[in-house]
Design a protein around this motif. Sequence first.
Motif, PDB file in Angstrom:
ATOM      1  N   LEU B  50      42.968 -44.302 -36.651  1.00  0.00           N
ATOM      2  CA  LEU B  50      43.283 -45.104 -35.476  1.00  0.00           C
ATOM      3  C   LEU B  50      42.009 -45.429 -34.698  1.00  0.00           C
ATOM      4  N   GLU B  51      41.187 -44.402 -34.489  1.00  0.00           N
ATOM      5  CA  GLU B  51      39.921 -44.565 -33.777  1.00  0.00           C
ATOM      6  C   GLU B  51      39.065 -45.635 -34.459  1.00  0.00           C
ATOM      7  N   HIS B  52      38.997 -45.546 -35.778  1.00  0.00           N
ATOM      8  CA  HIS B  52      38.170 -46.487 -36.528  1.00  0.00           C
ATOM      9  C   HIS B  52      38.719 -47.908 -36.484  1.00  0.00           C
ATOM     10  N   LEU B  54      40.642 -49.336 -34.263  1.00  0.00           N
ATOM     11  CA  LEU B  54      40.499 -49.930 -32.941  1.00  0.00           C
ATOM     12  C   LEU B  54      39.041 -50.272 -32.648  1.00  0.00           C
ATOM     13  N   GLY B  55      38.122 -49.399 -33.089  1.00  0.00           N
ATOM     14  CA  GLY B  55      36.692 -49.644 -32.873  1.00  0.00           C
ATOM     15  C   GLY B  55      36.229 -50.889 -33.621  1.00  0.00           C
ATOM     16  N   ILE B  56      36.676 -51.006 -34.864  1.00  0.00           N
ATOM     17  CA  ILE B  56      36.291 -52.151 -35.693  1.00  0.00           C
ATOM     18  C   ILE B  56      36.799 -53.450 -35.063  1.00  0.00           C
ATOM     19  N   ILE B  57      38.053 -53.450 -34.601  1.00  0.00           N
ATOM     20  CA  ILE B  57      38.601 -54.682 -34.041  1.00  0.00           C
ATOM     21  C   ILE B  57      37.869 -55.044 -32.748  1.00  0.00           C
ATOM     22  N   PHE B  61      36.021 -58.660 -32.195  1.00  0.00           N
ATOM     23  CA  PHE B  61      36.239 -59.616 -31.097  1.00  0.00           C
ATOM     24  C   PHE B  61      34.936 -59.897 -30.340  1.00  0.00           C
ATOM     25  N   LEU B  62      34.089 -58.875 -30.207  1.00  0.00           N
ATOM     26  CA  LEU B  62      32.793 -59.118 -29.562  1.00  0.00           C
ATOM     27  C   LEU B  62      31.987 -60.123 -30.377  1.00  0.00           C
ATOM     28  N   VAL B  63      31.969 -59.900 -31.693  1.00  0.00           N
ATOM     29  CA  VAL B  63      31.226 -60.810 -32.571  1.00  0.00           C
ATOM     30  C   VAL B  63      31.818 -62.222 -32.486  1.00  0.00           C
ATOM     31  N   TYR B  93      40.491 -53.529 -26.747  1.00  0.00           N
ATOM     32  CA  TYR B  93      40.385 -52.656 -27.914  1.00  0.00           C
ATOM     33  C   TYR B  93      39.375 -51.535 -27.689  1.00  0.00           C
ATOM     34  N   ALA B  94      38.282 -51.853 -26.986  1.00  0.00           N
ATOM     35  CA  ALA B  94      37.296 -50.807 -26.715  1.00  0.00           C
ATOM     36  C   ALA B  94      37.914 -49.722 -25.828  1.00  0.00           C
ATOM     37  N   ILE B  95      38.737 -50.153 -24.845  1.00  0.00           N
ATOM     38  CA  ILE B  95      39.403 -49.171 -23.988  1.00  0.00           C
ATOM     39  C   ILE B  95      40.385 -48.321 -24.806  1.00  0.00           C
ATOM     40  N   HIS B  97      40.225 -47.685 -27.989  1.00  0.00           N
ATOM     41  CA  HIS B  97      39.364 -46.875 -28.867  1.00  0.00           C
ATOM     42  C   HIS B  97      38.858 -45.648 -28.095  1.00  0.00           C
ATOM     43  N   PHE B  98      38.376 -45.896 -26.899  1.00  0.00           N
ATOM     44  CA  PHE B  98      37.860 -44.824 -26.050  1.00  0.00           C
ATOM     45  C   PHE B  98      38.986 -43.859 -25.674  1.00  0.00           C
ATOM     46  N   THR B  99      40.158 -44.407 -25.354  1.00  0.00           N
ATOM     47  CA  THR B  99      41.301 -43.568 -24.980  1.00  0.00           C
ATOM     48  C   THR B  99      41.737 -42.696 -26.161  1.00  0.00           C
ATOM     49  N   PRO B 121      23.846 -39.256 -29.130  1.00  0.00           N
ATOM     50  CA  PRO B 121      23.377 -40.646 -29.005  1.00  0.00           C
ATOM     51  C   PRO B 121      24.443 -41.675 -29.354  1.00  0.00           C
ATOM     52  N   TYR B 122      25.236 -41.450 -30.394  1.00  0.00           N
ATOM     53  CA  TYR B 122      26.184 -42.506 -30.764  1.00  0.00           C
ATOM     54  C   TYR B 122      27.296 -42.640 -29.732  1.00  0.00           C
ATOM     55  N   ILE B 123      27.637 -41.517 -29.092  1.00  0.00           N
ATOM     56  CA  ILE B 123      28.628 -41.571 -28.014  1.00  0.00           C
ATOM     57  C   ILE B 123      28.012 -42.277 -26.792  1.00  0.00           C
ATOM     58  N   GLY B 126      28.023 -45.989 -27.412  1.00  0.00           N
ATOM     59  CA  GLY B 126      29.366 -46.555 -27.298  1.00  0.00           C
ATOM     60  C   GLY B 126      29.783 -46.645 -25.837  1.00  0.00           C
ATOM     61  N   MET B 127      29.483 -45.580 -25.094  1.00  0.00           N
ATOM     62  CA  MET B 127      29.874 -45.537 -23.685  1.00  0.00           C
ATOM     63  C   MET B 127      29.119 -46.602 -22.889  1.00  0.00           C
ATOM     64  N   THR B 128      27.839 -46.746 -23.183  1.00  0.00           N
ATOM     65  CA  THR B 128      27.048 -47.765 -22.478  1.00  0.00           C
ATOM     66  C   THR B 128      27.613 -49.155 -22.760  1.00  0.00           C
ATOM     67  N   ALA B 129      27.957 -49.385 -24.019  1.00  0.00           N
ATOM     68  CA  ALA B 129      28.539 -50.685 -24.377  1.00  0.00           C
ATOM     69  C   ALA B 129      29.819 -50.920 -23.586  1.00  0.00           C
ATOM     70  N   LEU B 130      30.652 -49.893 -23.529  1.00  0.00           N
ATOM     71  CA  LEU B 130      31.928 -50.035 -22.824  1.00  0.00           C
ATOM     72  C   LEU B 130      31.697 -50.282 -21.332  1.00  0.00           C
ATOM     73  N   MET B 132      29.172 -51.674 -19.963  1.00  0.00           N
ATOM     74  CA  MET B 132      28.653 -53.036 -19.777  1.00  0.00           C
ATOM     75  C   MET B 132      29.774 -54.060 -19.806  1.00  0.00           C
ATOM     76  N   LEU B 133      30.835 -53.754 -20.558  1.00  0.00           N
ATOM     77  CA  LEU B 133      31.924 -54.718 -20.666  1.00  0.00           C
ATOM     78  C   LEU B 133      32.792 -54.742 -19.403  1.00  0.00           C
ATOM     79  N   ILE B 134      32.746 -53.662 -18.614  1.00  0.00           N
ATOM     80  CA  ILE B 134      33.628 -53.591 -17.436  1.00  0.00           C
ATOM     81  C   ILE B 134      33.361 -54.730 -16.443  1.00  0.00           C
ATOM     82  N   TRP B 173      25.099 -45.374 -36.325  1.00  0.00           N
ATOM     83  CA  TRP B 173      24.629 -44.038 -35.984  1.00  0.00           C
ATOM     84  C   TRP B 173      25.628 -42.946 -36.337  1.00  0.00           C
ATOM     85  N   LEU B 174      26.894 -43.299 -36.523  1.00  0.00           N
ATOM     86  CA  LEU B 174      27.862 -42.227 -36.735  1.00  0.00           C
ATOM     87  C   LEU B 174      28.184 -42.008 -38.197  1.00  0.00           C
ATOM     88  N   VAL B 175      27.639 -42.822 -39.105  1.00  0.00           N
ATOM     89  CA  VAL B 175      27.946 -42.618 -40.520  1.00  0.00           C
ATOM     90  C   VAL B 175      26.911 -41.706 -41.166  1.00  0.00           C
TER      91      VAL B 175
HETATM   92  C1  HEM Z   1      32.331 -51.643 -26.844  1.00  0.00           C
HETATM   93  C2  HEM Z   1      32.622 -50.458 -27.119  1.00  0.00           C
HETATM   94  C3  HEM Z   1      32.771 -49.869 -28.510  1.00  0.00           C
HETATM   95  C4  HEM Z   1      32.841 -50.474 -29.740  1.00  0.00           C
HETATM   96  C5  HEM Z   1      32.822 -51.961 -30.065  1.00  0.00           C
HETATM   97  C6  HEM Z   1      32.965 -49.425 -30.718  1.00  0.00           C
HETATM   98  C7  HEM Z   1      33.054 -49.643 -32.077  1.00  0.00           C
HETATM   99  C8  HEM Z   1      33.180 -48.647 -33.022  1.00  0.00           C
HETATM  100  C9  HEM Z   1      33.193 -48.864 -34.436  1.00  0.00           C
HETATM  101  C10 HEM Z   1      33.071 -50.199 -35.117  1.00  0.00           C
HETATM  102  C11 HEM Z   1      33.364 -47.638 -35.029  1.00  0.00           C
HETATM  103  C12 HEM Z   1      33.395 -47.344 -36.509  1.00  0.00           C
HETATM  104  C13 HEM Z   1      34.733 -47.541 -37.117  1.00  0.00           C
HETATM  105  C14 HEM Z   1      34.749 -47.279 -38.589  1.00  0.00           C
HETATM  106  O1  HEM Z   1      33.954 -46.466 -39.091  1.00  0.00           O
HETATM  107  O2  HEM Z   1      35.563 -47.880 -39.274  1.00  0.00           O
HETATM  108  C15 HEM Z   1      33.459 -46.662 -33.986  1.00  0.00           C
HETATM  109  C16 HEM Z   1      33.673 -45.320 -34.198  1.00  0.00           C
HETATM  110  C17 HEM Z   1      33.716 -44.384 -33.192  1.00  0.00           C
HETATM  111  N1  HEM Z   1      33.517 -44.611 -31.861  1.00  0.00           N
HETATM  112 FE1  HEM Z   1      33.234 -46.407 -30.970  1.00  0.00          FE
HETATM  113  N2  HEM Z   1      32.974 -48.211 -30.080  1.00  0.00           N
HETATM  114  C18 HEM Z   1      32.862 -48.444 -28.736  1.00  0.00           C
HETATM  115  C19 HEM Z   1      32.846 -47.497 -27.742  1.00  0.00           C
HETATM  116  C20 HEM Z   1      33.037 -46.160 -27.933  1.00  0.00           C
HETATM  117  C21 HEM Z   1      33.125 -45.172 -26.896  1.00  0.00           C
HETATM  118  C22 HEM Z   1      33.034 -45.464 -25.410  1.00  0.00           C
HETATM  119  C23 HEM Z   1      33.321 -43.961 -27.501  1.00  0.00           C
HETATM  120  C24 HEM Z   1      33.448 -42.594 -26.892  1.00  0.00           C
HETATM  121  C25 HEM Z   1      32.914 -42.212 -25.804  1.00  0.00           C
HETATM  122  C26 HEM Z   1      33.359 -44.179 -28.916  1.00  0.00           C
HETATM  123  C27 HEM Z   1      33.547 -43.195 -29.856  1.00  0.00           C
HETATM  124  C28 HEM Z   1      33.663 -43.411 -31.206  1.00  0.00           C
HETATM  125  C29 HEM Z   1      33.958 -42.379 -32.165  1.00  0.00           C
HETATM  126  C30 HEM Z   1      34.172 -40.907 -31.854  1.00  0.00           C
HETATM  127  C31 HEM Z   1      34.001 -42.977 -33.411  1.00  0.00           C
HETATM  128  C32 HEM Z   1      34.336 -42.341 -34.751  1.00  0.00           C
HETATM  129  C33 HEM Z   1      33.365 -41.327 -35.189  1.00  0.00           C
HETATM  130  C34 HEM Z   1      33.847 -40.564 -36.397  1.00  0.00           C
HETATM  131  O3  HEM Z   1      33.986 -41.142 -37.475  1.00  0.00           O
HETATM  132  O4  HEM Z   1      34.067 -39.376 -36.265  1.00  0.00           O
HETATM  133  N3  HEM Z   1      33.179 -45.523 -29.147  1.00  0.00           N
HETATM  134  N4  HEM Z   1      33.328 -47.288 -32.769  1.00  0.00           N
END
Ligand code: HEM
Lengths: 308, 214
Positions: B50-52, B54-57, B61-63, B93-95, B97-99, B121-123, B126-130, B132-134, B173-175
């Motif tokens: 779910l996290e992934h 939502l993050g990807i989507i 949308f940003l792109v 979606y970022a919200i 994802h964060f939730t 760093p990867y957190i 992500g947090m900085t990006a989020l 900035m979007l506010i 950074w997270l892979v």
């Molecule tokens: C604009 C804001 C953000 C975008 C666009 C974004 C995007 C993404 C993307 C594309 C992935 C990888 C998904 C995948 O591997 O398929 C990801 C993973 C993740 N993101 Fe974000 N993210 C954002 C903000 C955040 C924030 C604020 C947090 C937490 C504070 C966060 C925590 C994570 C975590 C924990 C993962 C997964 C790491 C794992 O595989 O264990 N992200 N995010």
Amino acid sequence: MRRKLGYADVTPKNLYLSRRTLMAGAAGLAAGALLPGGALARIAAEASPYSIDATPTAYEDITSYNNFYEFGVDKGDPKAHAGALTTEPWSVVIDGLVGRPGTYPLEDLVAPARLEERIYRLRCVEGWSMVIPWIGFPLADVLSRAEPGSGARYVAFETLMRPEEMPGQRGFFQPLDWPYVEGLRLDEAMHPLTILATGLYGEELPNQNGAPLRLVVPWKYGFKSIKSIVRITLTADQPPTTWNLQNPREYGFYSNVNPAVDHPRWSQATERVIGGGIFAPRRETELFNGYAEEVGHLYAGMDLTVHY
Amino acid sequence: MPVMQGAGTINQALRRLPTGPGYLVGLVPAAYWITLAFQNRLGADPVRTLEHELGIIALQFLVAALAVTPLRELTGVSFLRFRRMFGLLAFAYAILHFTTWLVLDRQLDWPRILADLVKRPYIILGMTALLMLIPLAATSFDRAVRWLGGARWRRLHRLAYPATALAAVHFIWLVKTWPLEPLLYAAVVALLLAWRARGAVFSRRRRIRGQRAA
Ligand code: HEM
């Protein structure tokens, strides 16, 4: 949680393998895929006092959520692609500092073994864990039979290299250097918790879980438990290991499960529990994955933040 | 400005599309993934899935929002009317994802959440990006544009570029190794940033040339 160790606990469960069932088990291992109706052989195995008292993760989850980069980097890739792997005939080269080096057919390694069920928690370096009922036997049995020389201090392992059947080993984008290699100190390798597994859930290992023969070292992160082994080499010096070569700062030779030593990019204090749905509570990760009593002495006096 | 054949027809069709229902359509994937998660149909590690997703989507949308101008300049096809929607959906979606991370992954374990937010760093990225979007989401209404004035509004909304870049780096950074997917996203984002930088240089040159001529 774990049952107290001690031989008094090793009560025979009427599951001792007779010579016949043993041979049938070994034959089943080799011929499982050929059984009528595609049914897998039930492998007879003894219960073990080394098993933890935890409910195993569902078979479906154990066999569909795998890191086996030889078949691709996604968790679903191994299940999707490992079916094509030929696991028989299979043999393992045992060489290096041993009195009896040679190429051992799989049957010769497995047949003399008394198979046990070992229910172990597998803790992945990525921060998740599952509980797996392995079928296997102590690695020490195999090593002893090969007669380690007096100079042997480490054991090196190697996974199959066969790009025709392992799509992750082909193509332009290679995540790791092949073949996958791992290693243990000899005392770690000889520890009774360290097993070679040939099955899980009473059935022969699915290919995606490292068939036909894989290592399981339950107090170390999952990537140390090398799969589909083709070579075991006893050495005097510490052997190279794949993830350490890929990123030495993040993955050490020891890679013992340790909640107090974080991965440089993420915390190792807790773990997501696989198979419990979205509300499954996280688990507090235990030192040596809960085996501190059994293996702590192996690392006495070592700084575990240096030897991570 | 180069115009692709048929761009006019496409634009006419696009003009007829209402934007309002687009928000609902854009949220369908969220509803889909969240429903599957609650039904425990997302496989062995549903929280991560779910996290992934939502993050990807969010990143997609940003792109999409950043691609609107280059697409118009290259082909004449204009999604300008939809850009605000892309941006707001990215934010939604970022919200989500964060939730997911806060509630389902980290399970509101505040000491460890705070530790991650300052240490990983990867957190942090992500947090900085989020964050900035506010301000972008908060000033996405017509009245905010009027209130800020077009020039200031546009300057503020350039934050979308660093936010997307940080999100792309966050992904890499997270892979564990160097898989293709995050690198492809990073490459696309780098191209969009380069396009934008090029545009900025050109318009400055044009301005300077204009001043000289005067
Ligand atoms: C604009 C804001 C953000 C975008 C666009 C974004 C995007 C993404 C993307 C594309 C992935 C990888 C998904 C995948 O591997 O398929 C990801 C993973 C993740 N993101 Fe974000 N993210 C954002 C903000 C955040 C924030 C604020 C947090 C937490 C504070 C966060 C925590 C994570 C975590 C924990 C993962 C997964 C790491 C794992 O595989 O264990 N992200 N995010």
